[in-house]
Motif scaffolding. Structure first.
Motif, mmCIF file in Angstrom:
data_model
loop_
_atom_site.group_PDB
_atom_site.id
_atom_site.type_symbol
_atom_site.label_atom_id
_atom_site.label_comp_id
_atom_site.label_asym_id
_atom_site.label_seq_id
_atom_site.Cartn_x
_atom_site.Cartn_y
_atom_site.Cartn_z
ATOM 1 N N PHE A 39 -21.889 4.598 -53.753
ATOM 2 C CA PHE A 39 -22.591 3.505 -53.076
ATOM 3 C C PHE A 39 -21.700 2.260 -52.926
ATOM 4 O O PHE A 39 -21.874 1.481 -51.991
ATOM 5 N N ASN A 40 -20.752 2.083 -53.851
ATOM 6 C CA ASN A 40 -19.875 0.913 -53.820
ATOM 7 C C ASN A 40 -18.466 1.233 -53.351
ATOM 8 O O ASN A 40 -17.631 0.329 -53.257
ATOM 9 N N PHE A 41 -18.201 2.503 -53.067
ATOM 10 C CA PHE A 41 -16.817 2.923 -52.846
ATOM 11 C C PHE A 41 -16.140 2.141 -51.720
ATOM 12 O O PHE A 41 -15.051 1.586 -51.895
ATOM 13 N N ARG A 74 -20.715 12.434 -47.748
ATOM 14 C CA ARG A 74 -21.789 12.246 -46.770
ATOM 15 C C ARG A 74 -22.582 10.979 -47.061
ATOM 16 O O ARG A 74 -23.050 10.298 -46.137
ATOM 17 N N SER A 75 -22.762 10.674 -48.333
ATOM 18 C CA SER A 75 -23.470 9.440 -48.697
ATOM 19 C C SER A 75 -22.595 8.219 -48.446
ATOM 20 O O SER A 75 -23.089 7.170 -48.013
ATOM 21 N N SER A 95 -21.314 -0.683 -46.133
ATOM 22 C CA SER A 95 -19.930 -1.123 -46.315
ATOM 23 C C SER A 95 -18.938 -0.207 -45.611
ATOM 24 O O SER A 95 -17.815 -0.629 -45.323
ATOM 25 N N PHE A 96 -19.326 1.038 -45.318
ATOM 26 C CA PHE A 96 -18.450 1.911 -44.531
ATOM 27 C C PHE A 96 -18.242 1.318 -43.147
ATOM 28 O O PHE A 96 -17.121 1.322 -42.612
ATOM 29 N N LEU A 120 -12.608 15.098 -49.052
ATOM 30 C CA LEU A 120 -13.917 14.651 -48.600
ATOM 31 C C LEU A 120 -14.799 15.868 -48.326
ATOM 32 O O LEU A 120 -14.489 16.686 -47.468
ATOM 33 N N MET A 121 -15.892 15.963 -49.061
ATOM 34 C CA MET A 121 -16.811 17.098 -48.886
ATOM 35 C C MET A 121 -17.744 16.817 -47.712
ATOM 36 O O MET A 121 -18.932 16.505 -47.865
ATOM 37 N N ILE A 122 -17.168 16.924 -46.519
ATOM 38 C CA ILE A 122 -17.890 16.638 -45.294
ATOM 39 C C ILE A 122 -17.169 17.344 -44.157
ATOM 40 O O ILE A 122 -15.949 17.522 -44.202
ATOM 41 N N THR A 123 -17.920 17.792 -43.167
ATOM 42 C CA THR A 123 -17.265 18.464 -42.040
ATOM 43 C C THR A 123 -16.544 17.431 -41.178
ATOM 44 O O THR A 123 -16.884 16.247 -41.181
#
Length: 237
Positions: A68-70, A102-103, A109-110, A127-130
């Motif tokens: 959430f803060n990354f 994904r989150s 902030s993204f 990154l666990m995302i397509t």
């Protein structure tokens, strides 16, 4: 009695809130290290050689590093040139934070990350995302910046107050004749003149939008080399 002279020390490289946190640490030993301020406090502590506060920041930082803060933390660490913290952020993508990619891309902030920070994020192999989901997130990021630029420029169009002064032959204005409109305040002569002014402002803002779109398109061009289009499903296009 001679009046005591006072001098003012100007510190222009530290934000007021950050300096207040330094004082809070000095007098209360409680700097309230939040994700929003830990990077600036760490930078200031290094500037003033506050070793204990540096150690406190270093111990606190890993616990603040969540999905959430990354993006917020990464952006702030890049901003303050905290290379060791940036390394910790990128290492975190190898583990827990990368699993929740994904989150991460759905956090506010993204969307606020600048180009340099976005490039760092996209360089990760963990990154666990397509790739399709990631590119869609980048497009939302680009649209967010486009809107911000357009909004700022249109606001600049609207900030100047416009008041039409009466000609020498005109009668003095009554209070009822002064009507607020979109771009400041002006005297309402008739509907046709008001419509003409609105059209001109719209064209001006549309012209600014074209230029803003060009700028954000350049931003997207900088990011595209870090998108692995070869991993995408052909149906995506």
């Amino acid at each position: 009695l001679e009046s005591q002279s006072t001098s003012t020390v100007i510190i222009d490289d530290i934000e007021a809130e950050t300096f207040e946190l330094l004082l809070q640490y000095c007098y209360c030993n409680d700097p309230e290290l939040t994700p929003q301020k830990i990077a600036s406090v760490r930078c200031a502590a290094d500037k003033y050689q506050m070793t204990a506060l540096i150690q406190l920041c270093d111990a606190k930082f890993p616990h603040l590093l969540t999905e959430f803060n990354f993006c917020l933390l990464l952006a702030e660490c890049v901003r303050f040139n905290l290379d060791a913290y940036v390394t910790q952020c990128m290492t975190a993508l190898h583990g827990q934070c990368g699993i929740y990619a994904r989150s991460i891309v759905k956090t506010p902030s993204f969307l606020e990350m600048n180009v340099e920070t976005m490039k760092l994020f996209l360089q990760s192999d963990h990154l666990m995302i397509t790739e399709e989901e990631l590119f869609d997130a980048v497009l939302r990021w680009k649209q967010h910046h486009t809107f911000a630029v357009e909004n700022n420029r249109c606001n600049e169009c609207d900030t100047d107050a416009i008041v039409d002064l009466p000609d020498a032959d005109d009668s003095p204005l009554d209070a009822e004749e002064i009507t607020p409109i979109e771009c400041g305040r002006k005297r309402k002569r008739d509907e046709d003149e008001d419509m003409m002014g609105t059209t001109k402002r719209r064209k001006l803002c549309e012209g600014e939008s074209v230029r803003a779109g060009g700028e954000t398109l350049d931003i997207l061009k900088e990011i595209c080399p870090f998108i692995r289009f070869g991993l995408m499903n052909g149906k995506y296009f």
